[in-house]
Design a protein around this motif. Structure first.
Motif, PDB file in Angstrom:
ATOM      1  N   UNK A   1       0.808  -1.210   0.000  1.00  0.00           N
ATOM      2  CA  UNK A   1       0.000   0.000   0.000  1.00  0.00           C
ATOM      3  C   UNK A   1       0.847   1.270   0.000  1.00  0.00           C
ATOM      4  N   UNK A   2       2.150   1.142  -0.233  1.00  0.00           N
ATOM      5  CA  UNK A   2       3.056   2.298  -0.251  1.00  0.00           C
ATOM      6  C   UNK A   2       3.823   2.307  -1.572  1.00  0.00           C
ATOM      7  N   UNK A   3       4.731   3.279  -1.703  1.00  0.00           N
ATOM      8  CA  UNK A   3       5.556   3.321  -2.912  1.00  0.00           C
ATOM      9  C   UNK A   3       6.866   2.562  -2.716  1.00  0.00           C
ATOM     10  N   UNK A   4       6.929   1.714  -1.682  1.00  0.00           N
ATOM     11  CA  UNK A   4       8.112   0.893  -1.455  1.00  0.00           C
ATOM     12  C   UNK A   4       8.215  -0.178  -2.538  1.00  0.00           C
ATOM     13  N   UNK A   5       9.429  -0.342  -3.084  1.00  0.00           N
ATOM     14  CA  UNK A   5       9.658  -1.350  -4.113  1.00  0.00           C
ATOM     15  C   UNK A   5      10.562  -2.466  -3.613  1.00  0.00           C
ATOM     16  N   UNK A   6      11.026  -2.342  -2.399  1.00  0.00           N
ATOM     17  CA  UNK A   6      11.895  -3.362  -1.837  1.00  0.00           C
ATOM     18  C   UNK A   6      11.809  -3.359  -0.327  1.00  0.00           C
ATOM     19  N   UNK A   7      12.396  -4.376   0.267  1.00  0.00           N
ATOM     20  CA  UNK A   7      12.353  -4.487   1.718  1.00  0.00           C
ATOM     21  C   UNK A   7      13.077  -3.325   2.393  1.00  0.00           C
ATOM     22  N   UNK A   8      12.691  -3.061   3.611  1.00  0.00           N
ATOM     23  CA  UNK A   8      13.355  -2.060   4.428  1.00  0.00           C
ATOM     24  C   UNK A   8      14.408  -2.797   5.246  1.00  0.00           C
ATOM     25  N   UNK A   9      15.636  -2.284   5.246  1.00  0.00           N
ATOM     26  CA  UNK A   9      16.743  -2.894   5.969  1.00  0.00           C
ATOM     27  C   UNK A   9      17.186  -1.909   7.039  1.00  0.00           C
ATOM     28  N   UNK A  10      17.267  -2.379   8.277  1.00  0.00           N
ATOM     29  CA  UNK A  10      17.643  -1.511   9.387  1.00  0.00           C
ATOM     30  C   UNK A  10      18.787  -2.149  10.162  1.00  0.00           C
ATOM     31  N   UNK A  11      19.817  -1.342  10.442  1.00  0.00           N
ATOM     32  CA  UNK A  11      20.864  -1.741  11.365  1.00  0.00           C
ATOM     33  C   UNK A  11      20.942  -0.682  12.451  1.00  0.00           C
ATOM     34  N   UNK A  12      21.416  -1.094  13.604  1.00  0.00           N
ATOM     35  CA  UNK A  12      21.574  -0.176  14.717  1.00  0.00           C
ATOM     36  C   UNK A  12      23.014  -0.230  15.203  1.00  0.00           C
ATOM     37  N   UNK A  13      23.615   0.937  15.361  1.00  0.00           N
ATOM     38  CA  UNK A  13      24.954   1.042  15.930  1.00  0.00           C
ATOM     39  C   UNK A  13      25.007   2.304  16.774  1.00  0.00           C
ATOM     40  N   UNK A  14      25.597   2.211  17.950  1.00  0.00           N
ATOM     41  CA  UNK A  14      25.728   3.347  18.869  1.00  0.00           C
ATOM     42  C   UNK A  14      24.381   3.987  19.191  1.00  0.00           C
ATOM     43  N   UNK A  15      23.310   3.216  19.155  1.00  0.00           N
ATOM     44  CA  UNK A  15      21.988   3.751  19.446  1.00  0.00           C
ATOM     45  C   UNK A  15      21.343   4.484  18.294  1.00  0.00           C
ATOM     46  N   UNK A  16      21.949   4.397  17.100  1.00  0.00           N
ATOM     47  CA  UNK A  16      21.427   5.072  15.916  1.00  0.00           C
ATOM     48  C   UNK A  16      20.903   4.021  14.945  1.00  0.00           C
ATOM     49  N   UNK A  17      19.660   4.188  14.505  1.00  0.00           N
ATOM     50  CA  UNK A  17      19.072   3.297  13.503  1.00  0.00           C
ATOM     51  C   UNK A  17      19.319   3.872  12.113  1.00  0.00           C
ATOM     52  N   UNK A  18      19.833   3.038  11.231  1.00  0.00           N
ATOM     53  CA  UNK A  18      20.001   3.391   9.824  1.00  0.00           C
ATOM     54  C   UNK A  18      19.053   2.511   9.037  1.00  0.00           C
ATOM     55  N   UNK A  19      18.102   3.141   8.372  1.00  0.00           N
ATOM     56  CA  UNK A  19      17.081   2.434   7.610  1.00  0.00           C
ATOM     57  C   UNK A  19      17.236   2.774   6.133  1.00  0.00           C
ATOM     58  N   UNK A  20      17.250   1.748   5.300  1.00  0.00           N
ATOM     59  CA  UNK A  20      17.387   1.938   3.852  1.00  0.00           C
ATOM     60  C   UNK A  20      16.312   1.114   3.161  1.00  0.00           C
ATOM     61  N   UNK A  21      15.650   1.731   2.200  1.00  0.00           N
ATOM     62  CA  UNK A  21      14.653   0.986   1.422  1.00  0.00           C
ATOM     63  C   UNK A  21      14.551   1.578   0.033  1.00  0.00           C
ATOM     64  N   UNK A  22      14.181   0.749  -0.907  1.00  0.00           N
ATOM     65  CA  UNK A  22      13.977   1.181  -2.291  1.00  0.00           C
ATOM     66  C   UNK A  22      12.524   1.584  -2.459  1.00  0.00           C
ATOM     67  N   UNK A  23      12.321   2.741  -3.088  1.00  0.00           N
ATOM     68  CA  UNK A  23      10.971   3.227  -3.350  1.00  0.00           C
ATOM     69  C   UNK A  23      10.823   3.492  -4.837  1.00  0.00           C
ATOM     70  N   UNK A  24       9.610   3.837  -5.253  1.00  0.00           N
ATOM     71  CA  UNK A  24       9.355   4.173  -6.660  1.00  0.00           C
ATOM     72  C   UNK A  24      10.220   5.345  -7.119  1.00  0.00           C
ATOM     73  N   UNK A  25      10.484   6.278  -6.205  1.00  0.00           N
ATOM     74  CA  UNK A  25      11.200   7.497  -6.577  1.00  0.00           C
ATOM     75  C   UNK A  25      12.699   7.453  -6.253  1.00  0.00           C
ATOM     76  N   UNK A  26      13.233   6.305  -5.854  1.00  0.00           N
ATOM     77  CA  UNK A  26      14.660   6.185  -5.569  1.00  0.00           C
ATOM     78  C   UNK A  26      14.921   5.340  -4.343  1.00  0.00           C
ATOM     79  N   UNK A  27      16.090   5.523  -3.746  1.00  0.00           N
ATOM     80  CA  UNK A  27      16.455   4.827  -2.513  1.00  0.00           C
ATOM     81  C   UNK A  27      16.311   5.823  -1.365  1.00  0.00           C
ATOM     82  N   UNK A  28      15.536   5.450  -0.369  1.00  0.00           N
ATOM     83  CA  UNK A  28      15.264   6.306   0.780  1.00  0.00           C
ATOM     84  C   UNK A  28      16.112   5.859   1.960  1.00  0.00           C
ATOM     85  N   UNK A  29      16.807   6.811   2.590  1.00  0.00           N
ATOM     86  CA  UNK A  29      17.633   6.549   3.761  1.00  0.00           C
ATOM     87  C   UNK A  29      17.085   7.372   4.915  1.00  0.00           C
TER      88      UNK A  29
END
Length: 121
Positions: A62-90
């Motif tokens: 139901x979103x413009x996501x074209x791929x899975x969302x990948x999340x890693x956590x380091x030093x208490x910071x979450x980095x989330x990356x996913x592919x969308x219709x309009x590009x790669x969202x970080x």
């Protein structure tokens, strides 16, 4: 060096352990050594996954996501990356970053460092 204001290294030792156990598996000359190395590899992989708090979420149809969302956590910071219709969202979320490690400083595509001093929620 482990100083009171810095988190101890957990990812590098976990990655080194995984590499070493994989090498031992590939270099094993008998079934028992291969079995021991395989067990060590599974344990090392789990340690690395835990150190990174690696997780994924399938794309929501139901979103413009074209791929899975990948999340890693380091030093208490979450980095989330996913592919969308309009590009790669970080997305970077520092809400759980320990105060002793603040501020969050980042850079995209060699554009220069920026300090992100978002108020604590």
């Amino acid at each position: 060096m482990n100083r009171p204001d810095h988190s101890p290294a957990v990812v590098s030792p976990a990655l080194d352990r995984l590499r070493a156990s994989l090498a031992a598996f590939h270099q094993s000359t008998d079934e028992a050594a291969a079995g021991d190395a395989a067990v060590a590899t599974v344990a090392a992989a789990q340690t690395l996954l835990d150190a990174l708090s690696l997780r994924t979420y399938l794309a929501d149809p139901n979103t413009n996501d074209r791929g899975e969302q990948i999340i890693i956590t380091a030093y208490g910071v979450d980095l989330s990356i996913r592919r969308r219709d309009d590009g790669v969202f970080v997305h970077v979320d520092s809400v759980d970053m320990p105060p002793a490690l603040l501020p969050l400083i980042g850079e995209f595509n060699s554009s220069g460092e920026n300090v992100y001093s978002e108020g604590r929620r």
